[in-house]
Design an enzyme around this catalytic site. Sequence first.
Site, mmCIF file in Angstrom:
data_model
loop_
_atom_site.group_PDB
_atom_site.id
_atom_site.type_symbol
_atom_site.label_atom_id
_atom_site.label_comp_id
_atom_site.label_asym_id
_atom_site.label_seq_id
_atom_site.Cartn_x
_atom_site.Cartn_y
_atom_site.Cartn_z
ATOM 1 N N LYS A 181 0.809 -1.235 0.035
ATOM 2 C CA LYS A 181 0.085 0.115 0.002
ATOM 3 C C LYS A 181 0.774 1.246 0.033
ATOM 4 O O LYS A 181 1.941 1.007 0.089
ATOM 5 C CB LYS A 181 -1.002 -0.051 1.287
ATOM 6 C CG LYS A 181 -1.944 -1.364 1.296
ATOM 7 C CD LYS A 181 -2.976 -1.043 2.190
ATOM 8 C CE LYS A 181 -4.007 -2.289 2.279
ATOM 9 N NZ LYS A 181 -4.833 -2.168 3.470
ATOM 10 N N TYR A 208 -12.670 -1.971 -3.563
ATOM 11 C CA TYR A 208 -12.985 -2.106 -2.488
ATOM 12 C C TYR A 208 -14.644 -1.982 -2.338
ATOM 13 O O TYR A 208 -15.013 -1.605 -1.198
ATOM 14 C CB TYR A 208 -12.493 -1.007 -1.443
ATOM 15 C CG TYR A 208 -11.052 -1.415 -0.754
ATOM 16 C CD1 TYR A 208 -10.923 -2.475 -0.044
ATOM 17 C CD2 TYR A 208 -9.949 -0.636 -0.946
ATOM 18 C CE1 TYR A 208 -9.472 -2.727 0.349
ATOM 19 C CE2 TYR A 208 -8.564 -0.717 -0.673
ATOM 20 C CZ TYR A 208 -8.616 -1.923 0.250
ATOM 21 O OH TYR A 208 -7.324 -2.204 0.612
ATOM 22 N N ASN A 210 -2.107 0.390 6.610
ATOM 23 C CA ASN A 210 -1.523 -0.798 7.400
ATOM 24 C C ASN A 210 -0.581 -1.652 6.400
ATOM 25 O O ASN A 210 -0.454 -2.788 6.551
ATOM 26 C CB ASN A 210 -2.796 -1.635 7.822
ATOM 27 C CG ASN A 210 -3.686 -2.239 6.905
ATOM 28 O OD1 ASN A 210 -3.623 -1.598 5.850
ATOM 29 N ND2 ASN A 210 -4.630 -2.660 7.314
ATOM 30 N N HIS A 267 -2.180 -5.383 1.496
ATOM 31 C CA HIS A 267 -3.540 -6.088 1.474
ATOM 32 C C HIS A 267 -3.177 -7.460 0.794
ATOM 33 O O HIS A 267 -2.281 -7.472 0.207
ATOM 34 C CB HIS A 267 -4.305 -5.376 0.283
ATOM 35 C CG HIS A 267 -5.535 -6.140 -0.458
ATOM 36 N ND1 HIS A 267 -6.516 -6.073 0.473
ATOM 37 C CD2 HIS A 267 -5.586 -7.111 -1.219
ATOM 38 C CE1 HIS A 267 -7.432 -7.058 -0.192
ATOM 39 N NE2 HIS A 267 -6.650 -7.495 -1.021
ATOM 40 N N GLU A 316 -9.909 -10.365 -7.261
ATOM 41 C CA GLU A 316 -8.976 -9.515 -7.292
ATOM 42 C C GLU A 316 -7.875 -9.479 -8.104
ATOM 43 O O GLU A 316 -7.216 -8.669 -8.681
ATOM 44 C CB GLU A 316 -8.345 -9.440 -5.804
ATOM 45 C CG GLU A 316 -9.550 -9.066 -4.607
ATOM 46 C CD GLU A 316 -8.875 -8.979 -3.206
ATOM 47 O OE1 GLU A 316 -9.587 -8.329 -2.439
ATOM 48 O OE2 GLU A 316 -7.759 -9.373 -3.027
HETATM 49 P P1 GDP Z 1 -8.135 -6.582 5.930
HETATM 50 O O1 GDP Z 1 -8.711 -7.851 5.034
HETATM 51 O O2 GDP Z 1 -7.371 -7.133 7.012
HETATM 52 O O3 GDP Z 1 -7.271 -5.564 4.826
HETATM 53 O O4 GDP Z 1 -9.318 -5.737 6.412
HETATM 54 P P2 GDP Z 1 -10.596 -5.262 6.076
HETATM 55 O O5 GDP Z 1 -10.958 -5.937 4.550
HETATM 56 O O6 GDP Z 1 -11.617 -5.302 6.903
HETATM 57 O O7 GDP Z 1 -10.510 -3.585 5.623
HETATM 58 C C1 GDP Z 1 -9.786 -3.291 4.468
HETATM 59 C C2 GDP Z 1 -8.965 -2.181 4.625
HETATM 60 O O8 GDP Z 1 -9.545 -1.097 5.047
HETATM 61 C C3 GDP Z 1 -7.869 -2.267 5.809
HETATM 62 O O9 GDP Z 1 -6.851 -3.158 5.337
HETATM 63 C C4 GDP Z 1 -7.471 -1.009 6.211
HETATM 64 O O10 GDP Z 1 -6.718 -0.552 5.347
HETATM 65 C C5 GDP Z 1 -9.072 -0.170 6.243
HETATM 66 N N1 GDP Z 1 -9.848 -0.371 7.310
HETATM 67 C C6 GDP Z 1 -10.369 -1.097 8.062
HETATM 68 N N2 GDP Z 1 -11.000 -0.992 9.107
HETATM 69 C C7 GDP Z 1 -10.915 0.517 9.100
HETATM 70 C C8 GDP Z 1 -11.356 1.274 9.999
HETATM 71 O O11 GDP Z 1 -12.106 1.019 11.021
HETATM 72 N N3 GDP Z 1 -11.146 2.582 9.717
HETATM 73 C C9 GDP Z 1 -10.277 3.022 8.692
HETATM 74 N N4 GDP Z 1 -9.759 4.284 8.516
HETATM 75 N N5 GDP Z 1 -9.713 1.987 7.724
HETATM 76 C C10 GDP Z 1 -10.086 0.580 7.820
#
Ligand code: GDP
Length: 139
Positions: free
Chosen positions: A10, A50, A113, A116, A127
């Site tokens: 990222k 997303y 973070n 992905h 994807e």
């Molecule tokens: P992943 O599969 O571990 O990447 O997590 P998710 O699919 O739940 O979320 C996708 C991405 O959205 C995450 O990797 C973070 O970059 C972002 N994200 C997830 N939860 C939050 C949140 O509560 N706040 C914000 N600002 N970003 C989030």
Amino acid sequence: MLQRTFSIIKPDATERNLEGAILDRIQKTGLRVVAMKKIRLTREQAEGFYHVHKERPFFGSLVEFMCSGPVVCSVLEGEDAVTKYRELMGATNPANAAEGTLRKDFAVNLEANSVHGSDAPETAAFEISYFFNALEMIG
Ligand code: GDP
């Protein structure tokens, strides 16, 4: 089972010149890079990628972040690639990520973070096809 998964390094990680460090850790797990490109996502591309999160309160901020700099997209192949890469990545929130995971070592915060990875084989199929065609993968 030989499997493929999709990875993004990222913008927070490319900004800090961490592509090599992250790819080194990926390759040390035995996963192989079968396709890779560095691109800058448009807003539309990030929104499409997303789309499952479009009702979430953080969707706008996430899309903005993913467009804020270049990303490195890759297709990884290996035994149980989806699970293996998710384990290497660690929990979404780096505060909860286990020792030795990419997010523990590199992530800035919950949103920025660093990496992905697909969360299931079906997600991986979507994807991968979103970013690469068959001719771009060298298995
Ligand atoms: P992943 O599969 O571990 O990447 O997590 P998710 O699919 O739940 O979320 C996708 C991405 O959205 C995450 O990797 C973070 O970059 C972002 N994200 C997830 N939860 C939050 C949140 O509560 N706040 C914000 N600002 N970003 C989030």
